[in-house]
Every structure is written in structure tokens, then in C-alpha cells.
Design a protein around this motif. Sequence first.
Motif, PDB file in Angstrom:
ATOM      1  N   ASP A  39       0.847  -1.185   0.000  1.00  0.00           N
ATOM      2  CA  ASP A  39       0.000   0.000   0.000  1.00  0.00           C
ATOM      3  C   ASP A  39       0.888   1.243   0.000  1.00  0.00           C
ATOM      4  O   ASP A  39       1.349   1.684   1.046  1.00  0.00           O
ATOM      5  N   ILE A  40       1.152   1.774  -1.192  1.00  0.00           N
ATOM      6  CA  ILE A  40       2.038   2.935  -1.319  1.00  0.00           C
ATOM      7  C   ILE A  40       1.175   4.187  -1.433  1.00  0.00           C
ATOM      8  O   ILE A  40       0.286   4.251  -2.276  1.00  0.00           O
ATOM      9  N   PRO A  41       1.423   5.223  -0.602  1.00  0.00           N
ATOM     10  CA  PRO A  41       0.635   6.456  -0.752  1.00  0.00           C
ATOM     11  C   PRO A  41       0.908   7.124  -2.102  1.00  0.00           C
ATOM     12  O   PRO A  41       2.039   7.076  -2.595  1.00  0.00           O
ATOM     13  N   THR A  42      -0.101   7.708  -2.692  1.00  0.00           N
ATOM     14  CA  THR A  42       0.069   8.499  -3.921  1.00  0.00           C
ATOM     15  C   THR A  42      -0.825   9.730  -3.826  1.00  0.00           C
ATOM     16  O   THR A  42      -1.895   9.676  -3.224  1.00  0.00           O
ATOM     17  N   PRO A 110      -8.612  12.245   0.556  1.00  0.00           N
ATOM     18  CA  PRO A 110      -8.823  10.886   1.053  1.00  0.00           C
ATOM     19  C   PRO A 110      -7.526  10.266   1.582  1.00  0.00           C
ATOM     20  O   PRO A 110      -6.492  10.359   0.951  1.00  0.00           O
ATOM     21  N   ARG A 111      -7.578   9.700   2.747  1.00  0.00           N
ATOM     22  CA  ARG A 111      -6.510   8.942   3.399  1.00  0.00           C
ATOM     23  C   ARG A 111      -5.364   9.812   3.953  1.00  0.00           C
ATOM     24  O   ARG A 111      -4.414   9.272   4.537  1.00  0.00           O
ATOM     25  N   ALA A 112      -5.411  11.134   3.769  1.00  0.00           N
ATOM     26  CA  ALA A 112      -4.290  11.966   4.250  1.00  0.00           C
ATOM     27  C   ALA A 112      -4.113  11.819   5.760  1.00  0.00           C
ATOM     28  O   ALA A 112      -2.989  11.652   6.248  1.00  0.00           O
ATOM     29  N   ALA A 113      -5.207  11.876   6.498  1.00  0.00           N
ATOM     30  CA  ALA A 113      -5.105  11.781   7.962  1.00  0.00           C
ATOM     31  C   ALA A 113      -4.521  10.424   8.377  1.00  0.00           C
ATOM     32  O   ALA A 113      -3.690  10.338   9.298  1.00  0.00           O
ATOM     33  N   CYS A 201     -11.308  18.266 -14.689  1.00  0.00           N
ATOM     34  CA  CYS A 201     -10.312  18.647 -13.679  1.00  0.00           C
ATOM     35  C   CYS A 201     -10.788  18.220 -12.289  1.00  0.00           C
ATOM     36  O   CYS A 201     -10.002  17.764 -11.463  1.00  0.00           O
ATOM     37  N   VAL A 202     -12.088  18.366 -12.044  1.00  0.00           N
ATOM     38  CA  VAL A 202     -12.649  17.960 -10.750  1.00  0.00           C
ATOM     39  C   VAL A 202     -12.466  16.456 -10.559  1.00  0.00           C
ATOM     40  O   VAL A 202     -12.143  15.986  -9.466  1.00  0.00           O
ATOM     41  N   GLU A 203     -12.650  15.718 -11.657  1.00  0.00           N
ATOM     42  CA  GLU A 203     -12.558  14.253 -11.607  1.00  0.00           C
ATOM     43  C   GLU A 203     -11.186  13.797 -11.106  1.00  0.00           C
ATOM     44  O   GLU A 203     -11.086  12.795 -10.396  1.00  0.00           O
ATOM     45  N   VAL A 204     -10.120  14.519 -11.472  1.00  0.00           N
ATOM     46  CA  VAL A 204      -8.772  14.033 -11.142  1.00  0.00           C
ATOM     47  C   VAL A 204      -8.164  14.709  -9.914  1.00  0.00           C
ATOM     48  O   VAL A 204      -7.121  14.266  -9.435  1.00  0.00           O
ATOM     49  N   CYS A 205      -8.783  15.773  -9.405  1.00  0.00           N
ATOM     50  CA  CYS A 205      -8.172  16.488  -8.270  1.00  0.00           C
ATOM     51  C   CYS A 205      -8.113  15.571  -7.043  1.00  0.00           C
ATOM     52  O   CYS A 205      -9.126  15.040  -6.609  1.00  0.00           O
ATOM     53  N   PRO A 206      -6.912  15.379  -6.466  1.00  0.00           N
ATOM     54  CA  PRO A 206      -6.787  14.401  -5.377  1.00  0.00           C
ATOM     55  C   PRO A 206      -7.117  14.944  -3.989  1.00  0.00           C
ATOM     56  O   PRO A 206      -7.133  14.184  -3.025  1.00  0.00           O
ATOM     57  N   THR A 207      -7.350  16.247  -3.875  1.00  0.00           N
ATOM     58  CA  THR A 207      -7.485  16.828  -2.532  1.00  0.00           C
ATOM     59  C   THR A 207      -8.845  17.430  -2.234  1.00  0.00           C
ATOM     60  O   THR A 207      -9.088  17.855  -1.103  1.00  0.00           O
ATOM     61  N   GLY A 208      -9.707  17.522  -3.250  1.00  0.00           N
ATOM     62  CA  GLY A 208     -10.975  18.226  -3.041  1.00  0.00           C
ATOM     63  C   GLY A 208     -10.832  19.726  -3.229  1.00  0.00           C
ATOM     64  O   GLY A 208     -11.758  20.481  -2.940  1.00  0.00           O
ATOM     65  N   ALA A 209      -9.661  20.187  -3.719  1.00  0.00           N
ATOM     66  CA  ALA A 209      -9.523  21.609  -4.027  1.00  0.00           C
ATOM     67  C   ALA A 209     -10.548  22.009  -5.089  1.00  0.00           C
ATOM     68  O   ALA A 209     -11.065  23.120  -5.082  1.00  0.00           O
TER      69      ALA A 209
END
Length: 319
Positions: A39-42, A110-113, A201-209
Motif C-alpha cells: 500500500d504505497i501512498p500516492t 482521502p486517506r491523508a489523515a 479537472c474535478v474528476e482528477v483532483c486528489p485533494t478536493g480543491a
Amino acid sequence: MSVPLQPPRRLIEITVDGDPVRVPEGSTVLDACSAAGKDIPTLCYGDTLTPKNACRVCVVEVEGARTLAPACSRRAEPGMVVGTATERARHSRKIVLELLASTADLSTTPRAAEWIEEYGARPDRFGEEAATVAQPAKVDNDLYVRDYSKCILCYKCVDACGDQWQNSFAISVAGRGFDAMISTEHDAPLTDSACVYCGNCVEVCPTGALSFKSEFDMRAAGSWDESRQTETTTICSYCGVGCNLTLHVQDNRIVKVSSPHDNPVTHGNLCIKGRFGFQHVQNVASQEDAIPVSGPVSSSVSGSAPGSVPGARTAPADG
Ligand code: SF4
Ligand code: SF4
Ligand code: FES
């Protein structure tokens, strides 16, 4: 439409954390690690985009290499010996998480915390004076919101809007160094930009920005609850292309629309109609008094034709 089959690829063998793994030639180290159950973070990696190597949270140690390697982009080579959990790799991921979490708001990543806890990262150790990218969210249209206080500059939105998918080039990187940020041309409101509101762009944003206005409003009202949402994949009915839509539904209302990334034709991309034209399903115009404050569609959309954008300059491409 038939999808051409690729010629079979030969398998190569590498070692991941002491165990042999066989993957098709051309696979990345991340592919091999996933095949080995690691399980590698990305964050900046996107399964529909060319790797950008921007965040470095996925680094692993490759035997014989001077520097750590980003697993998401490094090709697996026969005989390669990879360590995913060495002290050096874990320490590097920890520092990356500390730098990102001390500058940007990762509360909707997702999963940052979970990763911050797993790696023992302490973003607060830079003190209250640490530079941040905090700023008000840009709410300049009824379809999606840009909250750059959550932006980690991964460039995925720029690539999706540009030559990798949409070819609209509505957004790019402006500024230099710590002041670099994602922007429209001359920092114009989205409604005055080249944006066609595809939401790719919304589809790929990983942070919810980047988020649906519906999600942004519901989060602000405290009613966004993914544990109560269902996802149903269906076919867009706006035209004959037949794109797959995944409808995210909460309390019997569509709250956002995504698209499967493994679709061999659309790869997660949609046009404005499929992405944002769901209001008509909920018959918003005739149910104005039924729209809760926390509801998914702002009242200013009422009466609009499905998919219409007040002030939008560019007509959406058909399909
Ligand atoms: S919605 Fe589409 S056109 Fe607009 S900025 Fe995002 S990717 Fe570009
Ligand atoms: S807005 Fe999202 S996709 Fe774009 S650079 Fe920032 S974090 Fe990445
Ligand atoms: S996920 Fe690999 S460099 Fe960002």
C-alpha cells in the motif's frame, strides 16, 4: 465501438520487499508494488494521466540507485530490487506529508489523515508562522468550486484540461516558487475563461480543491456524508455517445457525478451535460420550495436549462 487489443506483453520479475513479483513489461514500480499487495501512498499520480512526479509521496528505495525513486513513474526493470518500507523511504514520505499538510488544507484529501498518523508526520512542528496557501474559495459559477487552500500543485487538473484530455487549456500554473498557483488566464473568473465546464479537472483532483458546488454547499452546511451515499453507474442519456456516469446519491438526491476511469473510451472524462446536467432529474425548477439549504443544487440554478452556465463563454462540445 471495438477496442483494439494490444499484443501480449512478456512478464518481467522484480523483487519487492524480498518477495519476487512478476508484472508485464512496461509496468511501473507502483504497479509491481500493488501486485505484491503493498500500500504505497500516492497524490499526484492519476490512473488516467501521465505521471507528473510532483509530490514524491510514493518514493521507494531501489537497490543500487543513489536517490529514492517515485514508484508511480519509475518503470520496473528485470532484476530490480525494491524496498517500500525502508527507513529512508518512510522518512522521506513523512517529510513530504509534513510539508504538504503544513501549507495546504488536506482535510478533504482521502486517506491523508491516515497517512499522517501512519508515518508519524507532525505538520505542526514548523510552528504557527509556517507559510500556507490559505485563501477564500473561488465560487464564481453554479457548477464547481475552486478552493486553492487545498491545492498541493500536483498539476493533474492542468494536464486534464490541457493536452492530455480536454484540450481547453483554461487553467495553468501562474507565479513562481511558493507563490506558484493554478489560475485561469489573467486570474479571470471561470465564467470569463476558456473553461467549458466538463469537470474533468474535478474528476482528477486528489485533494478536493476542486469540487462540485453541490458538495461544497453540503460540506459547508454539515450535511455531506459519504457513508450515506450510494454509487450507481448508468449511461448518459443526453446524446448517443453513451458515456458511463456514476451517480453519487445521498438522501435520494444526486449530489455529484463521476465517471469510471477504466472505461476504454472515455477514461473518466465527460462533457458538461453528463457531469453537471443532473439537476433536471431532480426537477429543481418545479420544486423550489423543496430545496433544502443544504441541498445539492443552489437556488440560482432554478429555471436554468440543464447544463446551462450563466456567463459561460464557450459552448460545450457535443457528446
Ligand atoms: S471544467 Fe474542463 S475546461 Fe474547465 S477548467 Fe476544468 S478541465 Fe478545463
Ligand atoms: S487544484 Fe487539485 S488537481 Fe489542480 S493542482 Fe491543485 S490539487 Fe492538483
Ligand atoms: S504519487 Fe508519485 S510522485 Fe506523486
